[in-house]
Design an enzyme around this catalytic site. Structure first.
Site, PDB file in Angstrom:
ATOM      1  CE  LYS A 189      -3.425   2.582   2.613  1.00  0.00           C
ATOM      2  NZ  LYS A 189      -4.337   2.642   3.788  1.00  0.00           N
ATOM      3  CD  GLU A 195       9.443  -5.799   6.974  1.00  0.00           C
ATOM      4  OE1 GLU A 195       9.045  -4.774   6.357  1.00  0.00           O
ATOM      5  OE2 GLU A 195       9.335  -5.932   8.198  1.00  0.00           O
ATOM      6  N   GLY A 248      -4.670  -1.635   5.042  1.00  0.00           N
ATOM      7  CA  GLY A 248      -3.882  -2.768   4.561  1.00  0.00           C
ATOM      8  C   GLY A 248      -4.505  -4.096   4.913  1.00  0.00           C
ATOM      9  NE  ARG A 249      -5.884  -3.210  11.024  1.00  0.00           N
ATOM     10  CZ  ARG A 249      -5.156  -2.098  11.053  1.00  0.00           C
ATOM     11  NH1 ARG A 249      -3.973  -2.061  10.442  1.00  0.00           N
ATOM     12  NH2 ARG A 249      -5.589  -1.007  11.680  1.00  0.00           N
ATOM     13  CD  GLU A 334      -1.186  -3.756  11.583  1.00  0.00           C
ATOM     14  OE1 GLU A 334      -1.709  -3.768  10.448  1.00  0.00           O
ATOM     15  OE2 GLU A 334       0.039  -3.949  11.785  1.00  0.00           O
ATOM     16  CG  HIS A 365      -2.362 -34.497  18.530  1.00  0.00           C
ATOM     17  ND1 HIS A 365      -2.398 -35.749  19.097  1.00  0.00           N
ATOM     18  CD2 HIS A 365      -3.400 -34.442  17.660  1.00  0.00           C
ATOM     19  CE1 HIS A 365      -3.409 -36.436  18.569  1.00  0.00           C
ATOM     20  NE2 HIS A 365      -4.026 -35.669  17.688  1.00  0.00           N
ATOM     21  CE  LYS A 493       5.950  -0.293   9.320  1.00  0.00           C
ATOM     22  NZ  LYS A 493       4.878   0.261   8.449  1.00  0.00           N
TER      23      LYS A 493
END
Ligand code: F6P
Length: 527
Positions: A189, A195, A248-249, A334, A365, A493
């Protein structure tokens, strides 16, 4: 008495009324507390709620003027005040809007060109592999949907995802691919996420190292910052834009969903949007008392604020939804991992807890021991599928048997007398029963919700994900926080860039705490 006091007193009533007693006293409980919409049904009956609970919780929603808040969302008003933005995601699945149709048309043309072999790699080869580089909301939604809807994938294209800054992931994905037939989608975005930019540069080096000079044929960008993409030192054959009001999410419905549409075809992507749109209609029109996003949010707030729970476990009992917990972790934590209200007051209550989980039956498990006999009360959300292609899979009904059994055991437990009787029947001696029975008691009275999709199709998955988005928004209204910003991640960041400079010797050690300084020195000594 305030509503809060009333809810707190109502909470105390449950100290002497178990889930089992609620079921025993009302044979119709399961039916009365199961709600259906958009091809989903949610069995809320194994939660600590009564009619009175839901009435009181609905009053909470009314006190916060939730219906008006819902309308503000859909009207495109500024619901993200700290960034002075609307939250645009509902518009993305409104197929009557020109902007939505334009985006879909651009995606459709691109997909046709790729799949028809009109868009070729630099050496003239057809594209066979798509690598999407993105992180957070630019990765988790497409990754989840492409994986969950694998049975709907069209042949001819393989999809891959790269998110981590650690180059091992990117190298591992690219290693097995043919550079001449690989296309890279750079999804971001902001088009400034470290990254994603690092991985995009790695991919460009990989292509160049393999003799690809026409990079434009191997790169497209998806962003809300097209100017930045156009200025990047990677040439993009096409740039897909989306509105900065899309969080973004909340962005998989936008051109961020390009990997989904490439994998499944544009028609299936439209089905995904339509499923979400159907949940939008339900969310806007259903009365609070039968409004599924509202009910799930209210029950979540009930546990968070009156049962003092600190997390919720999401356990999909269908392999295709194994990435759902990861997706919900960002969507919820977030969005609502906040402690300041929209008008800058410290919150006076808990807000979002930890959202976690993994596929059933693997969880059985791993962490179900804690869920059954631990000291924490952790509401569980079981997600499963009723039919469709999932039903054709061998092992499907056994998965469902595990899912239904786990939610029953959480609710019903097994008391000491029952454990002892069972051990006597199994032939244990009186001494063995005396020493072992207490260890085998299952407290029960532990709540869960079971959400069942009629089938794991694009439409049903779209409805489920929109349901989860709207639950987040309702909770933010109840808690008076902003669900659509994320200031808490900005500082990390910036500081990591400074520490990186120090580690690489580009700047001197600064005034940092002794731990951080010691650790930096440790790494500096290694070089
Ligand atoms: O985690 C912070 C964040 O901004 C998320 O909200 C977002 O989904 C992710 O980073 C990636 O951001 P972008 O899409 O701008 O690269």
């Amino acid at each position: 008495m305030t509503l809060n006091e009333h809810l707190a007193r109502h909470r105390q009533w449950f100290n002497s009324t178990s889930l089992l007693e609620l079921f025993d006293s009302d044979p119709q409980r399961a039916t009365r507390f199961t709600f259906e919409t958009c091809g989903l049904r949610a069995d809320l009956s194994k939660n600590h709620v009564t009619d009175e609970t839901l009435q009181l919780l609905a009053k909470w929603a009314e006190e916060k003027r939730l219906p008006a808040a819902i309308e503000r969302l859909f009207a495109g008003e500024i619901v993200n005040p700290s960034e002075n933005r609307p939250a645009w995601h509902p518009r993305l699945r409104n197929l009557s809007l020109d902007e939505t149709r334009r985006t879909l048309a651009q995606m459709e043309n691109f997909i046709s060109a790729i799949r028809a072999g009109q868009w070729l790699g630099g050496s003239g080869q057809r594209i066979t592999d798509i690598v999407t580089i993105g992180i957070g909301g630019s990765d988790l939604g497409p990754r989840l949907v492409v994986d969950a809807l694998a049975p709907y994938r069209l042949p001819g294209l393989d999809l891959h995802f790269v998110a981590n800054l650690d180059s091992v992931e990117c190298e591992g994905v690219l290693r097995d691919l043919n550079p001449e037939s690989t296309l890279i989608i750079v999804s971001s975005k902001s088009f400034s996420t470290r990254e994603t930019m690092a991985n995009a540069e790695r991919a460009a080096r990989w292509l160049s190292a393999n003799g690809i000079s026409e990079l434009k044929q191997h790169f497209v960008a998806v962003t809300a910052n097209p100017a930045k993409a156009a200025d990047a030192n990677i040439p993009f054959g096409e740039i897909f834009n989306f509105h900065e009001g899309v969080g973004g999410r909340f962005s998989l419905w936008s051109s961020i969903g390009l990997p989904i549409a490439l994998a499944l075809g544009i028609d299936a992507f439209r089905e995904l949007l339509s499923g979400a749109a159907s949940m939008d209609v339900h969310f806007r029109q259903a009365p609070l008392q039968t409004n599924l996003p509202v009910l799930l949010a209210l029950i979540g707030a009930w546990y968070t604020n009156f049962w003092d729970t600190r997390s919720r476990a999401v356990i999909p009992y269908v392999h295709g939804l194994r990435y759902l917990p990861d997706y919900l972790r960002q969507l919820e934590m977030e969005s609502n991992g906040k402690s300041i209200t929209v008008d800058n007051r410290p919150v006076e209550h808990q807000t979002c807890g930890v959202v976690w989980g993994s596929s059933g039956t693997m969880g059985q498990h791993s962490f179900f021991q804690l869920l059954h006999q631990g000291t924490s009360l952790i509401p569980v959300e079981f997600i499963s599928v009723l039919g469709g292609v999932a039903r054709d899979c061998e092992g499907y009904l056994e998965m469902i048997a595990n899912c239904l059994s786990q939610s029953r055991i959480l609710m019903r437990g097994k008391n000491l007398a029952e454990v002892k009787a069972e051990m006597r029947e199994q032939g244990f001696s009186a001494d063995e029963i005396k020493s072992l029975a207490p260890q085998k008691v299952m407290p029960g009275n532990r709540p869960s919700t079971t959400i069942i999709l009629d089938e794991l199709s694009p439409r049903h998955l779209g409805a489920l994900l929109a349901l989860c988005e709207h639950r987040v928004y309702v909770l933010s209204i109840l808690w008076e926080i902003n669900a659509f910003d994320q200031w808490g991640v900005e500082y990390g960041k910036k500081l990591s860039a400074k520490v990186f400079d120090i580690l690489e010797g580009r700047s001197q050690l600064q005034e940092l705490d002794s731990s951080t300084l010691n650790l930096i020195r440790l790494y500096q000594q290694q070089t």
